[in-house]
Scaffold this motif. Structure first.
Motif: not given
Ligand code: GLN
Length: 295
Positions: A107, A109, A198, A200-201, A208, A214, A221-222, A252, A284
């Protein structure tokens, strides 16, 4: 697939194919506001030409196999498949990176994390670890700017590691090492000047996850627990055992998670904790420094 998706345009000129494809994408369930751009990118991919060719030769007709390939790609795009997966790459920083469904699509970002890490004023031969490297994006971007840094990227997915190695080779960044490891589990005892990640968060049940690209990316990874912070809590705690004296951890995260993450850093005795905002003014990236002797 709805009925319109199975139709093709009889006129196989570039102009007609583009018009047909853009209107199909627009009318599809997964309609998006970049329909014409998407159609152009996919047509360029089929023709192995850049967009100026499309504009210069609108009346040129496609070969029958190009029509078939283009039609298939447009149908997949109509179902929502990300452009990056359809063409097989995404540009990140100054690099062209292969992507696959084993990894998140890099991404823009995440370039903020790269910039933040580069501004830390680390030693010339800094040892750097990228946790959950995926395509290798962060590790390779850092190595492309700092040729003397010793960069390692790790990922728990074998396929991701394979892809990251390929990206290193294709971008002439073979000094970056990649290995399979579930977070720190396979790393021998060593200390890094910088750990970047970076992770998963996203919250497990976030709406979302039902939208856009996504839906096609690896969930592993998410998502990271009910509040999205399970992996970050783990990483901040574990990283202390792998940071060299005054080493930095740079993470991140989602734009509403900064305060909680600063608290996690604080309760783990990191110092100089701060968050950085992206060009939309949203926090971020959060970082903190850890002194090895404090362990
Ligand atoms: N930045 C990612 C998104 O907005 C999320 C990925 C993550 O969890 N690192 O889809």
């Amino acid at each position: 697939m709805n009925k319109a998706l199975s139709s093709t345009s009889e006129d196989t000129s570039i102009a007609a194919q583009l018009k047909w494809a853009a209107s199909l994408i627009l009318s599809a369930e997964a309609a998006n506001d970049t329909a014409l751009l998407d159609a152009k990118i996919l047509l360029c991919h089929c023709l192995q030409r850049d967009t100026s060719y499309l504009h210069t030769w609108p009346e040129k007709t496609l070969e029958p196999e190009q029509v078939i390939q283009f039609t298939e790609l447009i149908q997949q795009r109509c179902q929502g498949h990300p452009i990056a997966y359809l063409i097989g790459y995404r540009d990140f920083w100054t690099l062209r990176l292969r992507v696959s469904e084993a990894t998140l699509i890099p991404r823009p970002e995440t370039e903020l994390l790269v910039e933040s890490a580069l501004e830390l004023g680390l030693p010339d031969k800094a040892k750097v670890l990228d946790l959950g490297t995926g395509t290798g994006a962060i590790a390779l971007a850092l190595a492309s700017e700092k040729s003397h840094w010793q960069v390692i990227g790790i990922d728990k997915s074998h396929d991701a590691v394979k892809l990251a190695k390929q990206n290193a080779t294709e971008n002439q960044l073979d000094s970056v090492r990649f290995m399979q490891s579930d977070w720190f589990s396979k790393l021998d005892k060593q200390r890094f000047d910088l750990i970047v990640t970076n992770p998963p968060y996203v919250e497990d049940n976030s709406p979302y996850l039902q939208q856009g690209d996504v839906r096609f990316e690896p969930l592993s990874a998410l998502i990271s627990g009910a509040d999205g912070l399970d992996d970050i809590r783990f990483i901040v705690g574990q990283a202390k055992g792998f940071l060299a004296g005054a080493g930095w951890l740079v993470i991140e995260h989602g734009f509403e998670q900064d305060e909680k993450i600063r608290n996690i850093f604080e309760s783990n005795a990191y110092v100089e904790i701060r968050s950085v905002s992206d060009f939309n003014g949203l926090p971020r990236v959060t970082m903190g420094k850890f002194y090895e002797n404090d362990l």
